[in-house]
Structures are given as structure tokens and as C-alpha cells.
Design an enzyme around this catalytic site. Structure first.
Site, PDB file in Angstrom:
ATOM      1  CB  CYS B 161      -0.941   0.011   1.192  1.00  0.00           C
ATOM      2  SG  CYS B 161      -1.975  -1.455   1.210  1.00  0.00           S
ATOM      3  CB  CYS B 483      -0.077   0.665   7.640  1.00  0.00           C
ATOM      4  SG  CYS B 483      -1.774   0.626   7.051  1.00  0.00           S
TER       5      CYS B 483
END
Lengths: 776, 498
Positions: B161, B483
Site C-alpha cells: 500500500c 501502513c
């Protein structure tokens, strides 16, 4: 490899019989019963402030009872625990403010590990055992019948009586972590789960599943327990957050359980309806024809695996059969009767003694080494070397596996990876864990990084000269503090160390093959070996998951010596005309997992020949006359090396197994040249006693000569290393049970017929005179 | 060196304009440090050195001599502007396209927005997670299909991500080291179509079929293929490879570990959707470049995942991952999204030469990693703590927070972790907590939960939003954090350009 003594066959039976791997595992619930229910109800209300083994608090209208045994890492159903639990339970039942109850443990890693074996051992007679079981059943019954919902929130081992408590609760939530496991390991102690365990398992599981759990005593992990229907919900452990993970997890489990208990106070738990297939399956299973077939098959399997020598599995089958046929009222009674019967058997006592011994040999009695071993080099990537690496790489050691050729390394590497892939297949490991574990292994043909090693374990071919050479070569490269351990089954350690620069760092570590399955490690301490070296070896062995005994540096150490003394008698019997098949039959009937004739094919006749020659030179006629080494030599020169060459006492062909193997005609021919006169007819009994007495006497002699330091070590070594029948508890336990004086008498009678090799050792003679026992 | 000076100047400037005090990084050149702070500075200096080995920040503020490289580390990096396609729930209007189409559109939008010539960028880096195997280097395909000159190279990076954060970091490095003057950093994710494979056994047979020499050989292989197992397709794994756990489960466990309740999560998710809707209505989301889709009735100009629900509606949802007692639901998780983003990163000189007014400086950044099982989504906590320490700042110095919202529970867990002394001491190697992030500065234009989260494109959206907010709110310093799968994290300081 001289140590390649013990076959997978032996392991298979061992797995069935030996005690579970978990250290806290096999504790029974027996303490529980010592408090009778009636007695307790008469007591005053419990003072909740003064509970020592339990914690109670309330969340809304749910009471949370936490087992928290004082001064202990694990919870057991001890007397103290039950003395508090029974009245507390009563009180909660009568407390109108309490609508539901959650039972759980305050200790991470242990729900209830069972109960105290010592308690069972102190039961004086069968009646007391019966009462113990009955009372246990009553308490479980009360839990089950509670009108308030009881939710068991389980994290950690949930075994024996602990599992029975959980089964009696109305709903089970289990943490899915490595430490949580469910099982009824009573059978491993020659008992049965006697607080309703057989009854509730039969109710909750299909008959084959229930039999599997009870008859093997195996532990199932949470996921498996869920799929079997033993637990209702699974909670995944969480990580650290605002507190440490362990505390956090107990809180989390608790909150999930409390939520469920609340829900159950207004909504009864409905088991999910089984699907069509399940329904059909259970219909079929419940026909008496199918059930009988299952019982028959189970009995057949038990008989083939145990030779009928263990009463517990047969009794369990009987109890469950009665339950299935006549209902649970009969079943509960049969369970209690069965429990009392089994508790009084010598087999159970022997198995319990072994359990204590094993627990003792899993503790480090020798203390911490000055320097913790971190880096290990294994020299030689054969079956043994790779095996030693196998059991080390997942225990936090960095392991170098060294061999001369890349081919040998590749074979060893494949052996290790195959083993670990098996664990992944059986879901004992995840793929990622597999990858990480294998990253601790370095295969090399060079001596790189040996200067960083704290211990070198050599597992090269069993040849004194070669081992000395390896030692000299290695010693140039290792640091001062590094321990040099030799994996040998018989070569004297002091001779291997003869030219060593630091003989105090040289020690023997005798592993048994296959190393990843055989639990025993015989550590051989030579005269010159230092205390710290022993400590290092013991601590490494224990970390490798081994049961460790430390023995003296005598010829054949302990296990090999016993093996050869019994083996000498086996060959004597063969010389007298017995067939290898007679020997195997008789010794297996005694309880050895592998027949004593077949055993030599497994060990390798060439290896045995070496040892026989060396040991005959030391022990002389006390071991055997000179014909034995000659016979061995003859077999070897005729290429009868045993299983590995396809020819030994038997002929080995692919697809032909066990009893179907034929005796090798070449052997029958060769043995004729060494024929000896049979002094009496050879019967099963004479075979058993002649080989057995030699074994027992030599075990006693090893104790006398201080080769072993205690009868416990002797029993553990014989059972875990040589397959001495576990239900007899080991040679020393057996002699105690049978009577030392009777053994001495028997020996004397054989001595009069067969000569001095049957002379009882002085220790036995003295003990018989004083009517002493090995275990007080 | 030059960069360090300017960064310090920037900080000094900040101090003058902002009443809140800013602790300068105690470098050897900072003579004013008191003796007590000097003592403290030693371990932190060591940490910085360690850090540089693993993450090579663009700034030269560290006391380590290693950063004074001959390659010219340390030039100022400016962020000219960033754009994105509307972020759409997968299987909606973009469903017949391919990923590179979206990336291409973002590139064209960037050219249009910045008004530069297509030949101006010297390089392009793009992030992506689930690769379309036909366009495995999607950066290059997007450049070519958007009609950029053939002499502009492009490469594709992946870090789950935070892939486009990596793209930004690489672009910034290229500028800082003087390798390039103008670089495009972007990212794309297209989940409406993913590679679904034959199982390994079948692939093996098919590949050997390719190499079979004779007909009997081929027939032999073909007969081996005739098993049902061989025709059971394999979807791309959604589970973490190293732990086998689905991210949603991990988020649920994380929420439990930090005592985040279901209610808190629902409220946070609702807030995200409300703010996103507000921002869209007020026209704050002008980084969106509307897109015409062949055959569609109308242009796509808005994100389509924003949906403000009542708490009551949300509370009815069943847990999505941990059943039955979990707390993470579909409403409190980011959804599968298609979208692309692109940004132009240049040196100060180049911006001046082109007559562009940069929106912001890209400052110090960091990549961190931790336990992929129990702390999978705690990256922002680790990255924020470390980055602030390296930069000598506290949370008080930050005006704008833009955090990636993977799950409401994950965001709340991170906020609690940053505000926990226990966690700081046990895991962040700090004496006390990082502090409480004021929500009024936090993701006030919505976030991944509401706007959507195309894995490979979110990073650029975060930085673009941070820069736009700095301007709109007339503030100076923003912190971006995210994250990523694998237990990794990222944080970057973005300073308004003036």
C-alpha cells in the site's frame, strides 16, 4: 552408523505408547475426586476474599471464575483447587445476581493441565480409585446440569481432567495458539479418562473419532478441535497493544466469553444443524452392524500394536462398547469400574513411573553451562549427522552441516527438508516458519566459520582412527571454549580424546536413529570430561527436545552394552537351533516393539560385529565365548550386513513386510558351523528369560559400576533407547515388581544349566538378601 | 550540504512564524545545544546512522559523514502538483479498461494541470501492487500510451500500500542527488481484473508441453492434464504470505489489542465519509481529473465510494473477518478500488526555469518495518515516531496530518499506540509516548476509507492532499504516513513552498 539401531517401526509403537511431548501434559484429574461433593455442601459459604487457587469477579451479571493455582506455573485439578471450586460453584448457582458463568485460566499457556498424579498413586486400593472416578463424574454432571449457562474460555493446555471440565461446560471458546491443545492422555498412563471423559466424547464425536482420541491419547490443536466439534468458537490470539500480549490475550478471550455467556442467558445455544451428508453418515454409524465393525477393527488394531500387553486400550474399548450398547447409565458405571481396575494394574504403575522418570530426564539436573551454546557444527551429513542438524535448527541454534562432498551434503539436506516438509503438510508448521527454520542451516564442504562454533558434534563413520583424525582437524579451527562431541554408540570417548589438545572439552553424545523421532540422548562422560562440558551437552540435548541420560565411558556405555548382552544370548539361542522367527516372536510377546533377531538386521550386522569383537575382548566369557565374534565376522564376510544390503538373518525384499519375511537360507547354512548343544527344549519362555535375564543383570551391573547414576536413568535409557517394554516400566522397575530375589533365583537356576554368564551381579545378590528395591 | 542548510533555514523560519517551539536536530553544527541535550543526542545520532543504512532519507541533516556523498545528495526537492483519476469501487465504470489506461489518464491530467511539455519530465516511477502481467512495467506502458516522447524511461515499484510512496521517494532521490531535474511519480491499481492462474501442477504441464518435441510426448502431457484439480483456478492471494493471515483479520486483532471498540470504529468510518463528502462539495478535491470512458453516458468526475451512513445502519453489519465476535466490518474497512495518481517532482531551479510555482517541499522521509503478524498495520506509529525524532520535531509542530486509512480500527489503534507510554517504551525505544494527534488536523478531507484505496496510487494522493491542505489552511508542515502489507510503514514530512 552404529547408532542406526532403531527403526521407524519401533517409533511407531513408541508414538502410541510413550508419554506426550508436552511437559505438563499427562496429569490426571484425580485430585479432584478426593473431595466428595456431599462433604463440601455441608461446609460454610466460601469466603471469596480468601480464595487461593481461584479468582472470581463479576462483569454485569456474569461471574468469571479464573483458575489460578498458587505457587504453580500450571493449573491442575488439585485438592486445593477443588476444595474451593465445588463450594464456589454451589454459591454461584444460588446467587440470583449471577445469570451466567465463564470458567477460564488466569495463567497463560495452561487452562487445566489435568491433575496430580501423586494423588492417584497414593490411593490405597481399588475402592478408593472407584470413588475418585465417581466423584469426578458427579462434579462434571453438576456443571453440565447447571441451569445457568457455563462458558469455558480455553487458552493453553486443556488435558485430562481439564478437558473433561471443558466438555461438561455448555459452550467452549478456544484460543487458536500453539499452546492450546485438547486431549485425554490417560491411556499413556495405563488409565482411562474417568470423570465422564469416555462418555462425553462418545456423545460429541463420531465413534471412530472418539476412539481415536481416547485410544491414542493424542492432543488436538484448536483448529482441529473446532472441525471435530469439540469447541464451538475459535479466538485468534492478538498481539501486544496497550499491555503485553499475554495479558491482552487473557482479557480478549475473557471479553469474548463474557459476551457469549450473556447471549446464552437469553438464547440457548443451538448446535448448527448437520448437513445431509453428515446426517446420512451418522445414521450409518449408528447401526449396530457398523458399530460392531468399528469396535472389531479398533480391537484388531490395538492387538496388533500392543500384543495385548496393555490392559487400558482393551478396557476403554469395553467401556465404550457398553456405553454405546446399553446407554450412559451403564456407561458411567463401566467407566468408574474400568478406571478403578486400571489404576490398580502394574502396567499403569509402570507407565506412571516412566512418566516421572521422563519428566526428570527433561530437566537440567546439571546446571547452566558457563557459555550458552549458540552455534553448532555437525560434521558428517549422513543419516545421523543430518538428523542431529534436523533437531537443532528449529531450536534457536545456528547450524553448520559439513561433509566432504557436495553429494553427501545434498542427501543430508534433502533428508532434513523432507522431514520439515512433512511438518508443513501436517500443519505443524507454516510455510513461513519452514523457510525461517531452514535459514538456520548452512551446508558446506569447507571448515568456514568453525571458529565461531560453541559446539561441534561429529557424526562420521564409526571408526576410532577416523574420529581421532576428525578431532585433530577440527581442534585446529575451533575456539578454546568449544565442546567437541562425538556421536558414537560404542567407541570409548577417552580413546577418541587420546590425542586431544583439550580433552576436558571432549564428550560423547549418542543419538538414536532416526534422530528426529527417537527421544533418547545418551550423553557419555569420560573421566577427563569437565563438568562444564557435561552442562553444555545436557543443555543442548534438552533444547533439542531430548530425554537425556548421562552415563559413564564404559565399553558400550549403557544402552549398547545391554543390547549386546541380550544379543549375545540371542545368538547363542540361534546357535542352539532356534529360528530367528522364534526369537522375534518370543521377544515381541514380551513387549519389545522389534524382535531381538530383526533388531540386529536393523542395526547392521557389520556394526554389531565391530562392537561384539571389542566388547568380547573386554568382557570375555561373561559376554559370550569366542564363537560369537567369529560368527559375526563370518556373516559379514559372506555379505550378510542386515537390512541395508537386503540380506541378514532375514531376506529383505520390497513389498515383503514383518512376519512375512523369510529367514535367509544362507544364514541357516552358516550358523550350522557354529552349532551348539541345546541343554533343554527352547520354548518362548526360555527365550524370554534367557535374553531378559542377561539384559536385567547387566542393567544392574551398570548401576553397580556407576555407568548409570540412578535406576531412573536406567529405565528411561532402556525404554526410550532400546524399546524395553514400557508397560513394564524399564528393567529396574520390572525387577522391583517381579521381585529381585526371584530374579536372583532364576539366574542361579540358569547359571547351573548354562554357566557363569548367568551369574547374578553382586548388587542383585545383596539386594535379594536384604529384600531391597531399586525404587523406594 | 546545500539542502541541509536550506532545511535548517526552513526550520528557523518556521520557528519565527510559529509560536510553538521546534527542537532542532542536534547536529554537530548546532552549537547552541545545551549539555543535557548533547548527551541525549548521542544515541539518537547512532540511530540515525543505522537508519540511513536502511532507508536513505533525502535530507542531509544527519551528523553522519556518509551522507555527504559526491553524487550531490541534498538538493531541495519540490512537489509541483499532483492529480488523480476519480477513485472508483472496482467493477463499476472502469470495469472494461486496463490498469495502464488509468495511469495514462493520470499522466495526461498531470501534463494538462502543470502545463508542461511532455518532453519536460526526464523519468517516471510508478507504484502498483497487483500486476497485470501484460503490462508488468506499467509506468513505461502508460508513458508510451499517453504519447510521451520515447526517450523517457519509466520503472514500476511495489511495496504494497505504500508503493507510490516509494515512487515519490525514488523520484525525490533522483532530484536530490542531481540525477534528474524533473521526474513524474505516480501509481495505479486496477482490481476489476486480476490475473487468475491455473494451479502450479497445470502450469508445469503446460510449460513442458511447450518444450515437448514429439506428438506422443505432447499427447502424454495432455492426458496428464485431464484432472479436475488442474482446472481449479488460483486467484491472487489476499493473505499475507509470511503469516497466511488476511489483512482484515489482522486489523480486527489489532483493534482488540488496543481496546478499540466497534462503536469507535463505526464513528471514525462515518467521520471519514462525512468529511470526504464535505470536501467534495466544497471543491477541495480538485486533484481529480475527470475521465471520459468509451461508451459511457457521462464523464466520471467524482469518487464513487463515498457513502455517509447512519451509525444505526452501520451497527447492523456483521463482522467481516473475525466471526462472530470481531469488530471490523465492511463499513469500517477500505474497499477494493480502481484508480491512478501522478505528480511532478522537480528541483527548485528547474521549477523556476519552467516558471512553475511548487506547492511544497518534499522533506525527510522514512520507511520502517515491524512484526508482520501482530503489528501488521502499525507502520504509521513506527514511522511517525522515528521520523519526528530524526527531524527533531514533536507532534505539536505538525499542522496537517494525512494518514492512510486501511481500516478505521487500524487508524484508531495507531492513534492509541502513539499516545501510549507503554507502547513507546516497549516498542518504540522512547522514554515516553509520541503524543496525541488532534483529530481536527487529521484527514479532514476524508481518507482511504471513504475516497477509496487503489493500493498503488494512494501514496501520491496523500502527499497531494497534504500539499493542497497546507495551502488551503495556510499552514506550514504536514506529516504523511501509511501502513502496508508485510508489516511495513512510511512517513514523510511535507513543507509548504513559499
Amino acid at each position: 552408523m552404529a547408532s542406526a539401531i532403531f527403526t521407524t517401526f519401533l517409533c511407531r509403537q513408541q508414538r502410541f505408547l510413550t508419554l506426550t511431548r508436552s511437559p505438563v501434559a499427562t496429569q490426571l484429574w484425580t485430585r479432584l475426586a478426593s473431595t466428595s461433593v456431599q462433604q463440601q455442601t455441608a461446609n460454610k459459604p466460601v469466603n471469596l476474599q480468601q480464595l487461593k487457587n481461584l479468582k472470581v469477579d463479576y462483569q454485569d451479571d456474569i461471574a468469571v471464575v479464573q483458575f489460578n493455582q498458587e505457587n504453580s506455573k500450571v493449573n491442575t485439578l488439585s485438592k486445593g483447587m477443588m476444595d474451593e471450586f465445588v463450594p464456589l460453584f454451589e454459591q454461584l448457582q444460588n446467587d440470583d445476581k449471577v445469570k451466567g458463568i465463564v470458567v477460564m485460566s488466569a495463567k497463560p499457556g495452561s487452562f487445566i493441565a489435568g491433575a496430580d498424579i501423586n494423588m492417584l498413586e497414593s490411593a490405597k486400593n481399588r475402592d478408593e480409585l472407584f470413588k475418585i472416578s465417581r466423584n469426578g463424574q458427579d462434579i462434571m454432571h453438576q456443571i453440565e446440569q447447571s441451569r445457568k449457562p457455563i462458558v469455558a474460555a480455553i487458552a493453553g493446555s486443556c488435558l485430562g481432567g481439564g478437558f473433561e471440565v471443558a466438555l461438561a461446560c455448555h459452550y467452549r471458546i478456544a484460543m487458536n495458539d500453539k499452546r492450546t491443545g485438547f486431549g485425554v492422555p490417560e491411556i499413556k498412563l495405563g488409565l482411562l479418562p474417568g470423570a465422564g471423559g469416555t462418555q462425553r466424547l462418545v456423545q460429541k464425536l463420531s465413534l471412530p473419532d472418539a476412539l481415536d482420541l481416547v485410544l491414542t491419547g493424542k492432543e488436538v490443536k484448536t483448529k482441529k478441535a473446532k472441525s471435530l466439534g469439540l469447541v464451538d468458537a475459535v479466538v485468534e490470539p492478538i498481539g501486544p497493544g496497550l499491555q503485553a500480549a499475554e495479558e491482552k490475550n487473557i482479557d480478549y478471550l475473557r471479553s469474548v466469553a463474557v459476551q457469549k455467556a450473556k447471549e446464552l442467558t437469553f438464547k440457548k445455544h443451538v448446535k448448527p444443524q448437520p448437513g445431509l451428508l453428515e446426517n446420512i453418515k451418522s445414521k450409518i454409524m449408528s447401526t449396530s452392524y457398523v458399530q460392531n465393525y468399528i469396535f472389531e477393527q479398533a480391537k484388531k488394531k490395538v492387538m496388533s500394536q500392543t500384543q495385548g500387553l496393555y490392559p487400558a486400550p482393551l478396557k476403554i474399548l469395553d467401556v465404550i462398547k457398553q456405553t454405546v450398547e446399553s446407554g450412559s447409565k451403564v456407561g458411567y458405571n463401566a467407566e468408574a469400574e474400568g478406571f478403578a481396575d486400571l489404576g490398580a494394574t502394574s502396567e499403569s504403575k509402570a507407565l506412571i513411573s516412566l512418566f516421572h522418570g521422563r519428566t526428570e530426564c527433561k530437566k537440567n539436573k546439571y546446571g547452566k553451562p558457563e557459555r550458552e551454546v549458540k552455534n553448532i557444527a555437525v560434521i558428517g551429513a549422513g543419516l545421523m549427522g543430518a538428523g542431529v542438524a534436523h533437531v537443532s535448527i528449529d531450536k534457536g541454534f545456528n547450524v553448520i552441516l559439513r561433509d566432504q562432498t557436495t553429494k553427501a551434503l545434498s542427501r543430508g539436506y534433502s533428508q532434513i527438508t523432507k522431514g520439515y516438509q512433512g511438518y508443513v503438510k501436517r500443519k505443524r508448521l507454516t510455510n513461513a516458519e519452514y523457510d525461517r527454520i531452514l535459514a538456520n542451516l548452512e551446508c558446506q564442504t569447507t571448515f568456514d566459520n568453525l571458529e565461531k562454533c560453541d559446539m561441534v558434534i561429529e557424526a562420521v563413520f564409526e571408526d576410532l582412527g577416523l574420529k581421532q583424525k576428525v578431532l585433530a582437524e577440527i581442534e585446529q579451527r575451533i575456539p578454546e571454549h568449544c565442546v567437541f562431541a562425538s556421536n558414537t554408540s560404542a567407541l570409548p570417548i577417552h580413546k577418541i580424546a587420546a590425542n586431544s589438545k583439550r580433552p576436558e572439552k571432549v564428550i560423547g553424545m549418542h543419538y538414536f536413529s532416526p534422530v528426529d523421532k527417537m527421544e533418547l540422548l545418551e550423553i557419555v562422560r569420560a573421566k577427563q570430561t569437565s563438568d562444564d562440558t557435561v552442562r553444555s551437552a545436557v543443555s543442548v540435548g534438552l533444547k533439542q527436545g531430548k530425554v537425556v541420560i548421562v552415563v559413564g565411558d564404559g565399553p558400550g556405555f549403557y544402552t549398547t552394552r545391554l543390547l549386546m548382552f541380550a544379543g549375545a544370548e540371542v545368538f547363542r539361542l540361534l546357535q542352539e537351533g532356534a529360528s530367528p522367527k522364534d526369537i522375534d516372536k518370543a521377544t515381541k510377546k514380551f513387549g519389545f516393539p522389534v524382535g531381538s533377531a530383526t533388531l540386529f538386521d536393523e542395526v547392521g550386522i557389520d556394526v554389531a560385529a565391530h562392537i561384539a569383537r571389542d566388547m568380547q575382548a573386554v568382557f570375555g566369557d561373561r559376554l559370550a565365548d569366542k564363537s560369537m565374534p567369529a560368527l559375526f565376522q563370518d556373516l559379514v564376510s559372506n555379505n550378510l550386513h542386515g537390512r541395508k544390503t537386503g540380506q541378514g538373518l532375514y531376506i529383505y525384499q520390497a513389498g515383503v513386510k514383518g512376519g512375512d519375511r523369510e529367514v535367509n537360507p544362507k544364514f541357516t547354512e552358516l550358523i550350522k558351523n557354529y552349532a551348539a548343544e541345546a541343554k533343554e527344549q527352547i520354548t518362548t519362555e526360555t527365550i524370554q528369560w534367557r535374553t531378559g535375564l542377561r539384559f536385567l543383570n547387566e542393567a544392574a551391573r551398570c548401576l553397580e559400576e556407576k555407568i548409570i547414576t540412578s535406576p531412573t536413568d536406567g529405565d528411561i535409557g532402556a525404554v526410550f533407547g532400546l524399546g524395553f517394554p514400557p508397560m513394564k516400566g524399564g528393567p529396574f522397575r520390572f525387577m522391583d515388581t517381579y521381585g529381585v530375589s526371584k530374579i536372583v533365583d532364576l539366574m542361579n537356576s540358569y547359571r547351573s544349566k548354562y554357566g557363569e554368564r548367568f551369574a547374578p551381579t553382586q548388587l542383585l545378590v545383596d539386594m535379594a538378601k536384604e529384600d531391597k528395591k531399586f525404587y523406594s | 550540504m546545500a539542502f541541509r542548510c536550506s532545511f535548517q533555514k526552513g526550520l528557523i523560519h518556521l520557528r519565527q512564524s510559529n509560536t510553538s517551539s521546534i527542537r532542532l536536530v542536534t547536529t554537530k553544527t548546532t552549537a547552541s545545544a545545551s549539555s543535557s541535550t548533547q548527551k541525549q543526542s548521542q544515541p539518537s545520532g547512532q540511530q540515525q546512522q543505522q537508519q540511513q543504512r536502511t532507508s536513505s532519507p533525502t535530507t542531509g541533516t544527519s551528523s553522519s559523514n556518509k551522507t555527504k556523498s559526491l553524487k550531490g545528495l541534498g538538493r531541495d526537492v519540490v512537489f509541483i502538483d499532483g492529480v488523480r483519476t476519480p477513485f472508483l469501487t472496482s467493477f463499476t465504470s472502469y470495469k472494461d479498461l486496463m490498469g495502464y489506461h488509468l495511469a495514462r489518464h493520470a499522466l495526461l491530467g498531470l501534463i494538462k494541470r502543470t502545463k508542461i511539455d511532455k518532453s519536460t519530465p526526464e523519468y517516471c516511477v510508478m507504484g502498483t501492487v497487483i500486476q497485470e502481467v501484460k503490462t508488468s512495467n506499467v509506468a513505461r506502458e502508460a508513458l508510451l500510451s499517453a504519447g510521451f516522447p520515447e526517450n523517457i524511461p519509466g520503472h514500476t515499484v511495489t511495496m504494497a500500500c505504500i508503493s507510490s510512496n516509494v515512487a515519490l521517494a525514488s523520484a525525490a532521490n533522483n532530484i536530490a542527488t542531481g540525477l534528474n531535474e524533473a521526474v513524474i511519480a505516480g501509481g495505479v491499481e486496477y482490481m476489476s481484473d486480476v490475473p487468475i492462474r491455473y494451479p502450479r501442477s497445470m502450469r508445469k504441464l503446460m510449460l513442458s508441453l511447450n518444450r515437448a518435441k514429439s506428438t506422443p510426448q505432447r499427447l502424454g502431457l495432455i492426458t496428464k492434464m485431464l484432472s479436475l484439480k488442474n482446472f481449479t483456478p488460483e486467484a491472487p492471494a489476499i493473505a499475507e504470505f509470511s503469516t497466511g493471515e488476511i489483512m482484515g483479520q489482522s486489523a480486527d486483532r489489532l483493534a482488540a489489542a488496543f481496546n478499540v471498540t466497534r462503536r469507535e470504529q463505526d464513528e471514525y468510518a462515518q467521520r471519514s465519509h462525512k468529511l470526504a463528502q464535505e470536501a467534495a462539495e466544497k471543491g477541495h478535491l480538485d486533484d481529480i481529473v475527470p475521465m471520459h470512458i468509451p461508451g459511457a453516458e457521462d464523464v466520471v468526475s467524482r469518487d464513487n465510494g463515498v457513502r455517509v451512513s447512519t451509525l444505526e445502519q452501520m451497527s447492523k453489519l456483521k463482522p467481516a473477518f473475525v466471526k462472530p465476535h470481531g469488530t471490523v466490518t465492511a463499513a469500517s474497512s477500505s474497499f477494493i478500488t480502481d484508480g491512478a495518481s501522478a505528480s511532478l517532482i522537480t528541483s527548485v531551479e528547474k521549477a523556476k526555469e519552467l516558471g512553475l510555482k511548487p506547492k511544497a517541499y518534499l522533506r525527510r522521509y522514512i520507511f520502517t518495518s515491524q512484526d508482520p503478524k501482530d503489528q501488521l498495520l502499525l507502520g504509521p506509529t513506527y514511522a511517525t515516531a522515528k521520523l519526528l525524532e530524526q527531524a527533531g520535531l514533536t507532534l505539536n509542530d505538525i499542522d496537517v496530518f494525512e494518514f492512510h486509512e486501511a481500516f478505521a480500527g487500524q487508524i484508531l489503534a495507531n492513534l492509541k499506540a502513539l499516545n501510549s507510554d507503554y507502547f513507546a517504551q516497549k516498542y518504540l525505544n522512547r522514554s515516553s509516548k509520541v503524543g496525541e494527534i488532534p483529530l481536527e488536523k487529521f484527514n479532514v478531507w476524508g481518507g482511504s476509507l471513504s475516497l477509496g484505496h487503489p493500493f498503488g496510487a494512494t501514496g501520491v494522493r496523500l502527499v497531494t492532499t497534504a500539499a493542497n491542505r497546507l495551502i488551503k489552511e495556510n499552514k506550514r508542515l504536514a506529516l504523511v504516513a501509511a501502513c502496508a502489507a508485510g508489516g511495513q510503514g512510511h512517513a514523510m514530512l511535507v513543507e509548504r513552498y513559499q
